[in-house]
Design a protein around this motif. Structure first.
Motif, PDB file in Angstrom:
ATOM      1  N   PRO A   1     -64.753  19.489  49.522  1.00  0.00           N
ATOM      2  CA  PRO A   1     -65.893  20.193  48.906  1.00  0.00           C
ATOM      3  C   PRO A   1     -66.454  21.292  49.816  1.00  0.00           C
ATOM      4  CG  PRO A   1     -66.101  17.827  48.520  1.00  0.00           C
ATOM      5  CD  PRO A   1     -64.910  18.010  49.434  1.00  0.00           C
TER       6      PRO A   1
ATOM      7  N   ASN B   1     -64.839  13.535  57.525  1.00  0.00           N
ATOM      8  CA  ASN B   1     -65.609  12.546  56.768  1.00  0.00           C
ATOM      9  C   ASN B   1     -65.883  11.245  57.519  1.00  0.00           C
ATOM     10  OD1 ASN B   1     -66.082  14.220  54.609  1.00  0.00           O
ATOM     11  ND2 ASN B   1     -64.147  13.718  53.608  1.00  0.00           N
TER      12      ASN B   1
ATOM     13  N   THR C   1     -68.704  11.993  59.842  1.00  0.00           N
ATOM     14  CA  THR C   1     -69.919  12.222  59.045  1.00  0.00           C
ATOM     15  C   THR C   1     -70.550  10.891  58.651  1.00  0.00           C
ATOM     16  OG1 THR C   1     -69.077  14.312  58.214  1.00  0.00           O
ATOM     17  CG2 THR C   1     -70.775  13.237  56.887  1.00  0.00           C
TER      18      THR C   1
ATOM     19  N   SER D   1     -66.712   9.174  46.705  1.00  0.00           N
ATOM     20  CA  SER D   1     -66.260  10.210  47.644  1.00  0.00           C
ATOM     21  C   SER D   1     -65.642   9.606  48.903  1.00  0.00           C
ATOM     22  CB  SER D   1     -67.443  11.093  48.040  1.00  0.00           C
ATOM     23  OG  SER D   1     -68.332  10.357  48.859  1.00  0.00           O
ATOM     24  N   ALA D   2     -64.952  10.456  49.641  1.00  0.00           N
ATOM     25  CA  ALA D   2     -64.338  10.015  50.896  1.00  0.00           C
ATOM     26  C   ALA D   2     -65.410   9.617  51.917  1.00  0.00           C
ATOM     27  CB  ALA D   2     -63.466  11.134  51.455  1.00  0.00           C
ATOM     28  N   VAL D   3     -66.498  10.380  51.975  1.00  0.00           N
ATOM     29  CA  VAL D   3     -67.572  10.006  52.903  1.00  0.00           C
ATOM     30  C   VAL D   3     -68.094   8.617  52.551  1.00  0.00           C
ATOM     31  CG1 VAL D   3     -69.920  10.514  53.671  1.00  0.00           C
ATOM     32  CG2 VAL D   3     -68.294  12.386  53.395  1.00  0.00           C
TER      33      VAL D   3
ATOM     34  N   ARG E   1     -72.666   9.265  39.367  1.00  0.00           N
ATOM     35  CA  ARG E   1     -73.193   9.992  38.203  1.00  0.00           C
ATOM     36  C   ARG E   1     -72.695   9.299  36.937  1.00  0.00           C
ATOM     37  NH1 ARG E   1     -69.764  15.672  38.342  1.00  0.00           N
ATOM     38  NH2 ARG E   1     -67.759  14.773  38.957  1.00  0.00           N
TER      39      ARG E   1
ATOM     40  N   SER F   1     -68.847   8.538  35.732  1.00  0.00           N
ATOM     41  CA  SER F   1     -67.879   8.459  36.839  1.00  0.00           C
ATOM     42  C   SER F   1     -66.927   7.301  36.612  1.00  0.00           C
ATOM     43  CB  SER F   1     -68.634   8.254  38.153  1.00  0.00           C
ATOM     44  OG  SER F   1     -67.726   7.945  39.186  1.00  0.00           O
TER      45      SER F   1
ATOM     46  N   PHE G   1     -76.914  15.742  52.742  1.00  0.00           N
ATOM     47  CA  PHE G   1     -75.786  16.290  53.509  1.00  0.00           C
ATOM     48  C   PHE G   1     -74.773  17.014  52.634  1.00  0.00           C
ATOM     49  CE2 PHE G   1     -72.366  13.175  52.609  1.00  0.00           C
ATOM     50  CZ  PHE G   1     -73.100  12.176  51.986  1.00  0.00           C
TER      51      PHE G   1
ATOM     52  N   PHE H   1     -78.603  17.061  57.025  1.00  0.00           N
ATOM     53  CA  PHE H   1     -77.619  16.626  58.032  1.00  0.00           C
ATOM     54  C   PHE H   1     -76.385  17.497  57.941  1.00  0.00           C
ATOM     55  CE2 PHE H   1     -73.650  14.625  59.010  1.00  0.00           C
ATOM     56  CZ  PHE H   1     -73.870  14.060  60.257  1.00  0.00           C
TER      57      PHE H   1
ATOM     58  N   LEU I   1     -72.542  17.841  60.093  1.00  0.00           N
ATOM     59  CA  LEU I   1     -71.728  17.169  61.123  1.00  0.00           C
ATOM     60  C   LEU I   1     -71.671  17.934  62.438  1.00  0.00           C
ATOM     61  CD1 LEU I   1     -69.700  15.019  62.091  1.00  0.00           C
ATOM     62  CD2 LEU I   1     -67.896  16.402  61.047  1.00  0.00           C
TER      63      LEU I   1
ATOM     64  N   ARG J   1     -57.392  13.467  46.893  1.00  0.00           N
ATOM     65  CA  ARG J   1     -57.573  14.744  47.578  1.00  0.00           C
ATOM     66  C   ARG J   1     -56.375  15.661  47.335  1.00  0.00           C
ATOM     67  NH1 ARG J   1     -62.016  15.645  48.680  1.00  0.00           N
ATOM     68  NH2 ARG J   1     -62.518  14.526  50.576  1.00  0.00           N
TER      69      ARG J   1
HETATM   70  N1  NAP Z   1     -72.993  17.991  55.894  1.00  0.00           N
HETATM   71  C1  NAP Z   1     -71.818  17.656  56.402  1.00  0.00           C
HETATM   72  O1  NAP Z   1     -71.574  17.821  57.601  1.00  0.00           O
HETATM   73  C2  NAP Z   1     -70.789  17.088  55.487  1.00  0.00           C
HETATM   74  C3  NAP Z   1     -69.606  16.553  56.021  1.00  0.00           C
HETATM   75  C4  NAP Z   1     -68.692  15.989  55.138  1.00  0.00           C
HETATM   76  C5  NAP Z   1     -68.932  16.004  53.777  1.00  0.00           C
HETATM   77  N2  NAP Z   1     -70.087  16.581  53.327  1.00  0.00           N
HETATM   78  C6  NAP Z   1     -70.392  16.610  51.903  1.00  0.00           C
HETATM   79  O2  NAP Z   1     -70.284  15.300  51.416  1.00  0.00           O
HETATM   80  C7  NAP Z   1     -69.955  15.338  50.046  1.00  0.00           C
HETATM   81  C8  NAP Z   1     -68.803  14.412  49.796  1.00  0.00           C
HETATM   82  O3  NAP Z   1     -67.652  14.947  50.439  1.00  0.00           O
HETATM   83  P1  NAP Z   1     -66.267  14.225  50.239  1.00  0.00           P
HETATM   84  O4  NAP Z   1     -65.217  15.033  50.876  1.00  0.00           O
HETATM   85  O5  NAP Z   1     -66.412  12.821  50.657  1.00  0.00           O
HETATM   86  O6  NAP Z   1     -66.171  14.295  48.662  1.00  0.00           O
HETATM   87  P2  NAP Z   1     -64.947  13.928  47.703  1.00  0.00           P
HETATM   88  O7  NAP Z   1     -64.107  12.882  48.340  1.00  0.00           O
HETATM   89  O8  NAP Z   1     -64.308  15.188  47.285  1.00  0.00           O
HETATM   90  O9  NAP Z   1     -65.672  13.258  46.483  1.00  0.00           O
HETATM   91  C9  NAP Z   1     -66.703  13.876  45.799  1.00  0.00           C
HETATM   92  C10 NAP Z   1     -67.147  12.919  44.712  1.00  0.00           C
HETATM   93  O10 NAP Z   1     -68.406  13.326  44.254  1.00  0.00           O
HETATM   94  C11 NAP Z   1     -68.538  13.100  42.885  1.00  0.00           C
HETATM   95  N3  NAP Z   1     -69.201  14.270  42.321  1.00  0.00           N
HETATM   96  C12 NAP Z   1     -68.714  15.518  42.169  1.00  0.00           C
HETATM   97  N4  NAP Z   1     -69.636  16.329  41.640  1.00  0.00           N
HETATM   98  C13 NAP Z   1     -70.733  15.558  41.443  1.00  0.00           C
HETATM   99  C14 NAP Z   1     -72.019  15.820  40.924  1.00  0.00           C
HETATM  100  N5  NAP Z   1     -72.356  17.031  40.469  1.00  0.00           N
HETATM  101  N6  NAP Z   1     -72.895  14.806  40.863  1.00  0.00           N
HETATM  102  C15 NAP Z   1     -72.573  13.582  41.315  1.00  0.00           C
HETATM  103  N7  NAP Z   1     -71.368  13.273  41.822  1.00  0.00           N
HETATM  104  C16 NAP Z   1     -70.459  14.257  41.888  1.00  0.00           C
HETATM  105  C17 NAP Z   1     -67.135  12.915  42.324  1.00  0.00           C
HETATM  106  O11 NAP Z   1     -67.044  11.635  41.782  1.00  0.00           O
HETATM  107  P3  NAP Z   1     -67.030  11.346  40.209  1.00  0.00           P
HETATM  108  O12 NAP Z   1     -66.203  12.442  39.571  1.00  0.00           O
HETATM  109  O13 NAP Z   1     -66.437   9.983  40.128  1.00  0.00           O
HETATM  110  O14 NAP Z   1     -68.450  11.363  39.789  1.00  0.00           O
HETATM  111  C18 NAP Z   1     -66.219  12.950  43.541  1.00  0.00           C
HETATM  112  O15 NAP Z   1     -65.386  11.861  43.615  1.00  0.00           O
HETATM  113  C19 NAP Z   1     -69.689  16.818  49.725  1.00  0.00           C
HETATM  114  O16 NAP Z   1     -70.851  17.366  49.186  1.00  0.00           O
HETATM  115  C20 NAP Z   1     -69.413  17.405  51.079  1.00  0.00           C
HETATM  116  O17 NAP Z   1     -69.690  18.788  51.127  1.00  0.00           O
HETATM  117  C21 NAP Z   1     -70.995  17.115  54.146  1.00  0.00           C
END
Ligand code: NAP
Length: 321
Positions: free
Chosen positions: A44, A125, A128, A151-153, A173, A176, A228, A253, A255, A310
Motif C-alpha cells: 500500500p 511490516n 511496523t 493485512s500483513a501488518v 470493513r 471483508s 499508521f 506512526f 516506521l 501480495r
Molecule cells: N506508517 C508506516 O510506517 C507503515 C508501515 C507499514 C504499513 N503501513 C500501512 O499499514 C497498512 C497495512 O499495510 P499492509 O501492507 O499490511 O496491507 P495489506 O497486506 O496490503 O492489506 C491491506 C488490507 O486492508 C484492507 N483494506 C483495504 N482498503 C480498506 C479500506 N478502505 N477500509 C478498510 N480496510 C481496507 C484489505 O482487506 P479486505 O479487502 O479484506 O477488507 C486488505 O487486506 C497500509 O495502510 C500501509 O500503508 C504503514
C-alpha cells in the motif's frame, strides 16, 4: 552473454510510472555493497507513492519501492561480514531497480532458510507491527484493537502480541473475506464484549476516515489511537468529546522515523527476534502473483484490486525489456 542492463521504476506524471535505464553500478566503495535486486512487493505504501499521496516529497529521480530482497554481487574492501551470493534487504526506499549500491550498514543480511518471496516482505511490516505494539503501551493481560485485520501488518501484530500476552481484537470493513468484528456503528459494544473485561489500551488504525473515531470509541480511559495508514483515503475523524472525556491520545506512526529513534541494541534485538519468528514459520503470507518489472503497470493495477495475497515484482526477470 552481456550482463543485463540496470533499470529502475520511477513515479511518472499524473500518478503513473516509468521504467527507465539507470547507470550500471560503479565499483563499490570500501564500505559499500553492490546488490542485484531479486523480488519486491507492491505494498500500500508503494501505491501511495505512485499516487503522490505522501505528506513529504519523495526523491523524484530515485526508483520507487519501499522494500525488497536482493543478492550480493560485489563487496567493498572493508565489508567482512557478507559474501557474494548472500541475500540482503535494503533498509531504505528505492528498491524497484535491478541494481543498487548501498553502504553495508543500510542492509540487513537474510539468514539462511527463509523463503525468498517471504524475505522480500520482511523489511517493513514485521518491524511496523513490533513498534506499534511498543507504542501501544499494552502489557500482559491488556487488549488492543486493530482494523484492516486481513493485512500483513495485522498478521504480524497477532503473532507478536501473543508473545507479549496482549489480546488482539480484529476489526474488518463490512464485506471483508477476513474474519473480524465489523467496522460499523456497533463496533464499540462488540469490542466491549470481546475484550471480556480486559482494558482496551490501544487502537491500531491504518484505515483513517471515520474508522479512527469508531476505533477510538472502543478505548478505555487514557487509551491511544496509533494512526499508521490511510487505506480509506479520508482524513481521520474522532468525536472530540471522546478525547476530552476519556483523555485519549491520537498519534501518527511511521516506521522509518520510529526506527531512527531506536538505540542500536534495541533495533538489533527486534531484527533478531523477527528473523527467529520468520524461521519458525511466522512469515507465511499469501502471494497473489509475481510479475516481471516490465509488467509493473499490470502488477500495480492488480495490487489495487481487492483480494488476498501480495503482488510481487520480479526485478531479475529480463522478459519484456
Ligand atoms: N506508517 C508506516 O510506517 C507503515 C508501515 C507499514 C504499513 N503501513 C500501512 O499499514 C497498512 C497495512 O499495510 P499492509 O501492507 O499490511 O496491507 P495489506 O497486506 O496490503 O492489506 C491491506 C488490507 O486492508 C484492507 N483494506 C483495504 N482498503 C480498506 C479500506 N478502505 N477500509 C478498510 N480496510 C481496507 C484489505 O482487506 P479486505 O479487502 O479484506 O477488507 C486488505 O487486506 C497500509 O495502510 C500501509 O500503508 C504503514
Amino acid at each position: 552473454m552481456s550482463p543485463p542492463a540496470n533499470m529502475g521504476l520511477l513515479a511518472g506524471p499524473a500518478g503513473g510510472i516509468r521504467l527507465e535505464p539507470r547507470p550500471m553500478p560503479r565499483a563499490p566503495g570500501p564500505d559499500d555493497v553492490v546488490v542485484r535486486m531479486l523480488l519486491a512487493p507492491v505494498n500500500p505504501a508503494d501505491l501511495l507513492a505512485v499516487d503522490g499521496g505522501y505528506a513529504f516529497a519523495l526523491a523524484a529521480d530515485e526508483p520507487l519501492g519501499a522494500e525488497g530482497v536482493g543478492i550480493v554481487e560485489q563487496l567493498g574492501s572493508r565489508v567482512a561480514d557478507l559474501r557474494s551470493g548472500d541475500l540482503v534487504l535494503p533498509l531504505d526506499r528505492g528498491n524497484w531497480a535491478r541494481y543498487r549500491v548501498l553502504p553495508r550498514d543500510r542492509l540487513l543480511a537474510v539468514p539462511s532458510g527463509i523463503d525468498l518471496p517471504q524475505a522480500a516482505m520482511m523489511r517493513i511490516n514485521p518491524a511496523t507491527a513490533w513498534l506499534l505494539l511498543d507504542g501501544s503501551g499494552a502489557g500482559p493481560g491488556d487488549c488492543i484493537v486493530q482494523n484492516a485485520a486481513g493485512s500483513a501488518v495485522a498478521h504480524w501484530v497477532r503473532r507478536l502480541a501473543a508473545l507479549r500476552d496482549v489480546m488482539v481484537i480484529d476489526v474488518v470493513r463490512p464485506g471483508s473475506s477476513f474474519t473480524g468484528l465489523a467496522d460499523d456503528e456497533r463496533l464499540e459494544a462488540a469490542v466491549r464484549k470481546a475484550s471480556g473485561g480486559r482494558p482496551v489500551r490501544a487502537a491500531l488504525d491504518c484505515v483513517a476516515g471515520d474508522s479512527t473515531g469508531r476505533m477510538a470509541a472502543c478505548l478505555d480511559a487514557d487509551g491511544i489511537v496509533l494512526v499508521f495508514g490511510h487505506l480509506s483515503g479520508d482524513p481521520s475523524r474522532v468525536r472530540s468529546q471522546l478525547l476530552t472525556g476519556r483523555g485519549l491520545t491520537v498519534r501518527g506512526f511511521s516506521l522509518r522515523p520510529a526506527e531512527a529513534k531506536m538505540v542500536p541494541a534495541a533495533r538489533d534485538k527486534m531484527v533478531a527476534a523477527l528473523w527467529t519468528l520468520a524461521g519458525q514459520g511466522a512469515a507465511d503470507l499469501p502471494i497473489r502473483a509475481v510479475l516481471p518489472l516490465a509488467e509493473a503497470d499490470q502488477a500495480i493495477a492488480l495490487a489495487r484490486t481487492p483480494g488476498p495475497g501480495r503482488v510481487l515484482l520480479d526485478l531479475d526477470a529480463i522478459s519484456g525489456m
